[in-house]
Design an enzyme around this catalytic site. Structure first.
Site, PDB file in Angstrom:
ATOM      1  N   LYS A 103     -23.640 -35.077  -7.118  1.00 22.45           N
ATOM      2  CA  LYS A 103     -22.355 -35.459  -7.723  1.00 22.45           C
ATOM      3  C   LYS A 103     -22.496 -35.868  -9.180  1.00 22.45           C
ATOM      4  O   LYS A 103     -21.624 -35.581 -10.008  1.00 22.45           O
ATOM      5  CB  LYS A 103     -21.726 -36.604  -6.911  1.00 22.45           C
TER       6      LYS A 103
ATOM      7  N   GLU B 211     -17.362 -45.337  -9.415  1.00 18.53           N
ATOM      8  CA  GLU B 211     -16.226 -44.512  -9.825  1.00 18.53           C
ATOM      9  C   GLU B 211     -14.952 -45.346  -9.742  1.00 18.53           C
ATOM     10  O   GLU B 211     -14.733 -46.073  -8.767  1.00 18.53           O
ATOM     11  CB  GLU B 211     -16.123 -43.292  -8.896  1.00 18.53           C
TER      12      GLU B 211
ATOM     13  N   HIS C 194     -11.682 -41.550   4.633  1.00 20.61           N
ATOM     14  CA  HIS C 194     -12.075 -40.393   3.821  1.00 20.61           C
ATOM     15  C   HIS C 194     -12.271 -39.122   4.660  1.00 20.61           C
ATOM     16  O   HIS C 194     -12.843 -38.149   4.166  1.00 20.61           O
ATOM     17  CB  HIS C 194     -13.357 -40.699   3.028  1.00 20.61           C
TER      18      HIS C 194
ATOM     19  N   ARG D  83     -19.003 -24.154   0.392  1.00 16.87           N
ATOM     20  CA  ARG D  83     -19.002 -23.564   1.738  1.00 16.87           C
ATOM     21  C   ARG D  83     -17.562 -23.273   2.132  1.00 16.87           C
ATOM     22  O   ARG D  83     -16.629 -23.556   1.389  1.00 16.87           O
ATOM     23  CB  ARG D  83     -19.589 -24.553   2.733  1.00 16.87           C
TER      24      ARG D  83
END
Length: 504
Positions: A116, A199, A234, A291
């Protein structure tokens, strides 16, 4: 085109890939663990091979065993599905080194987008907006200063993370160091990498993602957006396409940003670029999933493009059959993830035997399933057991169709998430499109009542007893009828054939 493809997965996605291969005239190879010997994907494939015990790390995550099976079966390609090894760059490289075709992006693209922090840096270099964040080391003072510079609330996220693992919401400074330590431990256990970054939280954001396709000849297209804001911890629960929050102009801007991200890593095959969309209409890069996505079916229904077949075509070296101007979004599609979880008990995963199953049918209804009446749902894998997807001429018709399909869907023997989906479809906030990622868990979050009516419980118990009694009588009658006919097969075998009509 390939002659035989091994599907390195299980459940509904393995069945989905097998069906696409069959329509392309490609033979299929399934793999299974001890507890999946009678699974639906094993029954549907042309060949099936045992790869190990029930724990995923000893079976579906055992790349060496899977490649050995592929070579032994004479397969010429491997489709990873989603989850398990689908975003494992080392496994993709192992497949290619074995002389097989990997149906997915290059290992290098998987590595770059899988990290990330690296992906965020790359996006900033090419002008794709990212959520404000900062990489942190192990010194407490450095972490505290970085957090204060971002402001609270914030997210602690694992650089190698995904699916909500290695992620913690931090509401205030008191929670910071404890959440940081927990995220590091979880990331190390799940991904073998405890690199962490912070973040900023985008309040009341919506989760919007763009589906991209790219061939090996430099052609890139996007298939519009999917809205995935209905989440819990999430984990996505309901997806739809298109989003009520995305205008044609915004769709074009997000599509161009997604293609810019894909081109930056020389991406090929199918992939998804995920964004957060704030209340002012600004979007921020979140991550790229290298994917096939669970929710790809809603895009297929509104565009008419079979993404799994396109994956096969691209991996075989052919050019995309579509140009960007060919992609048209028609109607509206909604997907509900049907999971083996109890929505009245904090979505506690459940296991057990599915005693009965009635699948919904009719116009615009599609069920992607890995279950059948009589199969066992085990505690070893993800609780997703099916995806119910509907299409309508507009969003209102799609909601009405989903309500009807959910009512028709009957899964006996275990708890499922169906009651949750029914309540969401009845929700005025969902019907009017007034929601974001806090819909389920936010301060004014959606609530599923847990009132159980005693009368319904008594009716359910009586119905279950009647079903078992009827099955016992049917088995007895079959046995007697066959004895009278002078057959050699036992009544037990006939009863098995009656309830499990497909070959073992």
């Amino acid at each position: 085109m390939f002659k035989k493809v091994l599907i390195a997965n299980r459940g509904e996605i393995a069945v989905r890939v097998i069906r696409a291969c069959q329509e392309r005239g490609i033979k299929t190879v399934a793999v299974y663990s001890d507890v999946d010997r009678t699974a639906l994907h094993v029954r549907y494939a042309d060949e099936a091979y045992h790869i190990g015990p029930a724990p995923a790390r000893e079976s579906y995550l055992n790349g060496t065993a899977i490649i050995e099976v592929a070579l032994r079966a004479g397969a010429d390609a491997v489709h990873p599905g989603y989850g398990f090894l689908s975003e494992n760059a080392d496994f993709a490289q192992m497949v290619m080194d074995a002389g097989l075709t990997w149906i997915g992006p290059s290992p290098e693209a998987i590595r770059i987008m899988g990290d990330k922090i690296t992906a965020r840096k790359l996006m900033m270099e090419i002008g794709v907006p990212v959520v404000p964040g900062v990489e942190v080391g192990f010194h407490e003072e450095e972490v505290i200063q970085a957090a204060e510079s971002l402001g609270y609330p914030l997210l602690v996220k694992a650089s190698a993370g995904g699916g909500g693992k290695g992620m913690r919401l931090v509401a205030n400074p008191r929670e910071l160091l404890r959440s940081l330590a927990a995220a590091r431990r979880e990331a190390l256990n799940a991904f073998g990498n405890d690199t962490i970054y912070l973040e900023k939280v985008i309040p009341r954001a919506r989760h919007i993602e763009i589906q991209v396709l790219a061939d090996q000849h430099g052609n890139y297209i996007h298939l519009g957006e999917r809205e995935c804001s209905i989440q819990r911890r999430h984990q996505k629960l309901i997806e739809e396409a298109p989003s009520t929050a995305v205008t044609p102009e915004l769709r074009q801007a997000m599509g161009e940003a997604a293609l810019r991200a894909a081109r930056a890593v020389g991406y090929t095959n199918a992939g998804t670029v995920e964004f957060l969309l704030d209340r002012d209409g600004k979007f921020y890069f979140l991550e790229m999933n290298t994917r096939l996505q669970v929710e790809h079916a809603v895009t297929e229904l509104v565009t008419g493009i079979d993404i799994v077949k396109e994956q096969l075509t691209i991996a075989a070296g052919r050019r995309l059959r579509w140009r960007q101007e060919d992609v048209q979004i028609i109607g509206h599609a909604i997907e509900c993830r049907i999971t083996a979880e109890d929505p009245y008990n904090d979505f506690m995963p459940v296991a057990g035997r599915i005693t009965s199953l009635i699948e919904p049918t009719g116009p615009g209804v599609r069920l992607e399933s890995g279950i059948y009446a009589g199969c066992e749902v085990t505690p070893y894998y993800d609780p997703l057991i099916a995806k119910l997807v509907v299409w309508g001429e507009n969003r209102a018709e799609a909601i009405l169709r989903m309500r009807r399909a959910l009512e028709e869907l009957r899964i006996g023997g275990i708890h499922t998430s169906v009651p949750f989906h029914q309540r969401v479809m009845d929700s005025a906030r969902f019907q009017t499109g007034q929601f974001d990622t806090s819909f389920v868990e936010g301060p004014d979050g959606f609530c599923l009542t847990c009132e159980v009516q005693p009368e319904l419980m008594r009716i359910a118990a009586i119905a279950a007893a009647l079903v078992e009694k009827e099955r016992g009588e049917q088995a007895l009658m079959l046995g007697r009828a066959h004895q009278h006919a002078g057959g050699n097969h036992s009544g037990w075998k006939q009863a098995v054939w009656r309830h499990f009509p497909r070959g073992w």
